[in-house]
Design a protein around this motif. Structure first.
Motif, PDB file in Angstrom:
ATOM      1  N   LEU A 130       4.966  -9.278  -9.395  1.00 36.41           N
ATOM      2  CA  LEU A 130       3.771  -8.528  -9.763  1.00 36.41           C
ATOM      3  C   LEU A 130       3.935  -7.040  -9.457  1.00 36.41           C
ATOM      4  CD1 LEU A 130       0.976 -10.956  -8.527  1.00 36.41           C
ATOM      5  CD2 LEU A 130       1.730 -10.565 -10.885  1.00 36.41           C
ATOM      6  N   PHE A 131       4.565  -6.749  -8.336  1.00 38.79           N
ATOM      7  CA  PHE A 131       4.767  -5.341  -7.964  1.00 38.79           C
ATOM      8  C   PHE A 131       5.688  -4.653  -8.969  1.00 38.79           C
ATOM      9  CE2 PHE A 131       6.367  -1.663  -5.825  1.00 38.79           C
ATOM     10  CZ  PHE A 131       5.245  -1.176  -5.168  1.00 38.79           C
ATOM     11  N   GLU A 165      -4.078   0.219  -6.862  1.00 43.08           N
ATOM     12  CA  GLU A 165      -5.230  -0.376  -7.552  1.00 43.08           C
ATOM     13  C   GLU A 165      -4.762  -1.372  -8.616  1.00 43.08           C
ATOM     14  OE1 GLU A 165      -8.504   0.013  -6.969  1.00 43.08           O
ATOM     15  OE2 GLU A 165      -8.422   1.630  -5.492  1.00 43.08           O
ATOM     16  N   GLY A 166      -3.772  -0.975  -9.414  1.00 48.98           N
ATOM     17  CA  GLY A 166      -3.278  -1.847 -10.472  1.00 48.98           C
ATOM     18  C   GLY A 166      -2.608  -3.094  -9.941  1.00 48.98           C
ATOM     19  N   PHE A 167      -1.814  -2.914  -8.890  1.00 51.83           N
ATOM     20  CA  PHE A 167      -1.109  -4.047  -8.302  1.00 51.83           C
ATOM     21  C   PHE A 167      -2.085  -5.068  -7.730  1.00 51.83           C
ATOM     22  CE2 PHE A 167       0.765  -5.812  -4.335  1.00 51.83           C
ATOM     23  CZ  PHE A 167       1.600  -6.732  -4.936  1.00 51.83           C
ATOM     24  N   TYR A 168      -3.036  -4.601  -6.936  1.00 52.65           N
ATOM     25  CA  TYR A 168      -3.953  -5.552  -6.308  1.00 52.65           C
ATOM     26  C   TYR A 168      -4.939  -6.155  -7.293  1.00 52.65           C
ATOM     27  CZ  TYR A 168      -1.837  -4.982  -1.825  1.00 52.65           C
ATOM     28  OH  TYR A 168      -0.930  -5.012  -0.806  1.00 52.65           O
ATOM     29  N   ALA A 169      -5.175  -5.506  -8.421  1.00 54.92           N
ATOM     30  CA  ALA A 169      -5.958  -6.153  -9.482  1.00 54.92           C
ATOM     31  C   ALA A 169      -5.190  -7.368  -9.986  1.00 54.92           C
ATOM     32  CB  ALA A 169      -6.233  -5.167 -10.606  1.00 54.92           C
ATOM     33  N   ARG A 170      -3.881  -7.234 -10.150  1.00 58.63           N
ATOM     34  CA  ARG A 170      -3.047  -8.366 -10.576  1.00 58.63           C
ATOM     35  C   ARG A 170      -2.996  -9.444  -9.497  1.00 58.63           C
ATOM     36  NH1 ARG A 170       1.763  -6.459 -14.443  1.00 58.63           N
ATOM     37  NH2 ARG A 170       0.783  -4.611 -15.319  1.00 58.63           N
ATOM     38  N   ALA A 208       9.264   4.263 -10.516  1.00 54.86           N
ATOM     39  CA  ALA A 208       9.210   2.797 -10.422  1.00 54.86           C
ATOM     40  C   ALA A 208      10.382   2.274  -9.613  1.00 54.86           C
ATOM     41  CB  ALA A 208       9.198   2.186 -11.822  1.00 54.86           C
ATOM     42  N   ILE A 209      11.572   2.789  -9.882  1.00 56.35           N
ATOM     43  CA  ILE A 209      12.758   2.361  -9.128  1.00 56.35           C
ATOM     44  C   ILE A 209      12.581   2.661  -7.646  1.00 56.35           C
ATOM     45  CG2 ILE A 209      15.211   2.877  -8.737  1.00 56.35           C
ATOM     46  CD1 ILE A 209      15.379   3.278 -11.855  1.00 56.35           C
ATOM     47  N   HIS A 210      12.084   3.833  -7.334  1.00 54.92           N
ATOM     48  CA  HIS A 210      11.858   4.232  -5.939  1.00 54.92           C
ATOM     49  C   HIS A 210      10.901   3.261  -5.245  1.00 54.92           C
ATOM     50  CE1 HIS A 210      11.820   7.334  -2.762  1.00 54.92           C
ATOM     51  NE2 HIS A 210      10.534   7.066  -2.628  1.00 54.92           N
ATOM     52  N   ARG A 230      11.890  -0.023  -2.345  1.00 55.25           N
ATOM     53  CA  ARG A 230      11.224  -0.124  -1.045  1.00 55.25           C
ATOM     54  C   ARG A 230      10.447  -1.428  -0.927  1.00 55.25           C
ATOM     55  NH1 ARG A 230      13.094   4.128  -2.357  1.00 55.25           N
ATOM     56  NH2 ARG A 230      13.693   5.761  -0.885  1.00 55.25           N
ATOM     57  N   ALA A 231       9.812  -1.860  -1.999  1.00 54.83           N
ATOM     58  CA  ALA A 231       9.087  -3.134  -1.979  1.00 54.83           C
ATOM     59  C   ALA A 231      10.034  -4.295  -1.709  1.00 54.83           C
ATOM     60  CB  ALA A 231       8.352  -3.341  -3.309  1.00 54.83           C
ATOM     61  N   GLU A 232      11.215  -4.252  -2.289  1.00 56.42           N
ATOM     62  CA  GLU A 232      12.198  -5.316  -2.064  1.00 56.42           C
ATOM     63  C   GLU A 232      12.624  -5.374  -0.605  1.00 56.42           C
ATOM     64  OE1 GLU A 232      15.065  -4.272  -5.072  1.00 56.42           O
ATOM     65  OE2 GLU A 232      14.026  -5.472  -6.607  1.00 56.42           O
ATOM     66  N   ARG A 233      12.834  -4.230   0.014  1.00 55.53           N
ATOM     67  CA  ARG A 233      13.201  -4.207   1.435  1.00 55.53           C
ATOM     68  C   ARG A 233      12.053  -4.693   2.311  1.00 55.53           C
ATOM     69  NH1 ARG A 233      16.115   0.857   0.194  1.00 55.53           N
ATOM     70  NH2 ARG A 233      14.380   2.038   1.040  1.00 55.53           N
ATOM     71  N   ILE A 234      10.836  -4.313   1.966  1.00 53.84           N
ATOM     72  CA  ILE A 234       9.660  -4.756   2.728  1.00 53.84           C
ATOM     73  C   ILE A 234       9.521  -6.268   2.646  1.00 53.84           C
ATOM     74  CG2 ILE A 234       7.133  -4.723   2.742  1.00 53.84           C
ATOM     75  CD1 ILE A 234       7.475  -1.717   1.779  1.00 53.84           C
ATOM     76  N   ALA A 235       9.627  -6.810   1.447  1.00 53.35           N
ATOM     77  CA  ALA A 235       9.501  -8.259   1.268  1.00 53.35           C
ATOM     78  C   ALA A 235      10.579  -8.995   2.056  1.00 53.35           C
ATOM     79  CB  ALA A 235       9.578  -8.624  -0.217  1.00 53.35           C
ATOM     80  N   GLN A 236      11.800  -8.505   1.998  1.00 54.04           N
ATOM     81  CA  GLN A 236      12.889  -9.151   2.729  1.00 54.04           C
ATOM     82  C   GLN A 236      12.632  -9.117   4.233  1.00 54.04           C
ATOM     83  OE1 GLN A 236      16.751  -7.193   2.646  1.00 54.04           O
ATOM     84  NE2 GLN A 236      17.769  -9.190   2.700  1.00 54.04           N
ATOM     85  N   SER A 237      12.204  -7.971   4.726  1.00 52.72           N
ATOM     86  CA  SER A 237      11.928  -7.835   6.156  1.00 52.72           C
ATOM     87  C   SER A 237      10.799  -8.766   6.598  1.00 52.72           C
ATOM     88  CB  SER A 237      11.565  -6.382   6.463  1.00 52.72           C
ATOM     89  OG  SER A 237      11.187  -6.237   7.803  1.00 52.72           O
TER      90      SER A 237
END
Length: 156
Positions: free
Chosen positions: A104-105, A36-41, A118-120, A124-131
């Motif tokens: 933003l994430f 919710e917070g992320f997509y608000a941003r 947050a680190i966890h 995972r977000a970094e790997r998703i973005a790269q992929s």
């Protein structure tokens, strides 16, 4: 071999999920708050907000899917059964968009989650973005070498 000697795939998944929950403190309430917070941003962002706004009228189904997605990604729950790559291939996005998405994430995860959680999430977000960036580049005929980033070609 006796069937009861080996845990089922579901039992193994639940055990892994429980280990992650205990190690990170991540639960569904934290995932809900993060999404919710992320997509608000995202909706307020000048670069990536318009990409989403052009495709999403009712945010409720999208947010529900993203909560299932992050439950699967962060907790190994298997709750999400979608295929993100085909949904992202036609989007007019490149490295700039992924960098902003990650910025933003990261901000949201660090603001809303304990550091270990947050680190966890961020790893995972970094790997998703790269992929996704590699997949989109490839779908557009661009093979990226190690360290290269995808820049969309603009039409003249």
């Amino acid at each position: 071999m006796i069937e009861g000697d080996h845990p089922t795939a579901e039992a193994r998944r639940q055990a892994v999920s429980q280990e992650i929950r205990q190690a990170t403190g991540i639960d569904e309430a934290m995932i809900d708050a993060l999404v919710e917070g992320f997509y608000a941003r995202v909706r307020e962002d000048d670069l990536i907000g318009p990409v989403f706004a052009a495709r999403i009228e009712d945010w409720r189904p999208h947010l529900a899917q993203m909560k299932l997605f992050w439950s699967s990604v962060a907790l190994s729950t298997g709750a999400y059964q979608g295929r993100p790559m085909p949904k992202h291939l036609p989007l007019p996005i490149d490295a700039r968009h992924f960098d902003r998405w990650l910025e933003l994430f990261r901000q949201t995860a660090r603001a809303l989650c304990p550091p270990v959680a947050a680190i966890h999430f961020i790893e995972r977000a970094e790997r998703i973005a790269q992929s996704l960036e590699l997949g989109i580049a490839g779908a557009n005929g661009v093979l990226l070498a190690a360290g290269e980033r995808y820049a969309r070609r603009t039409r003249a």
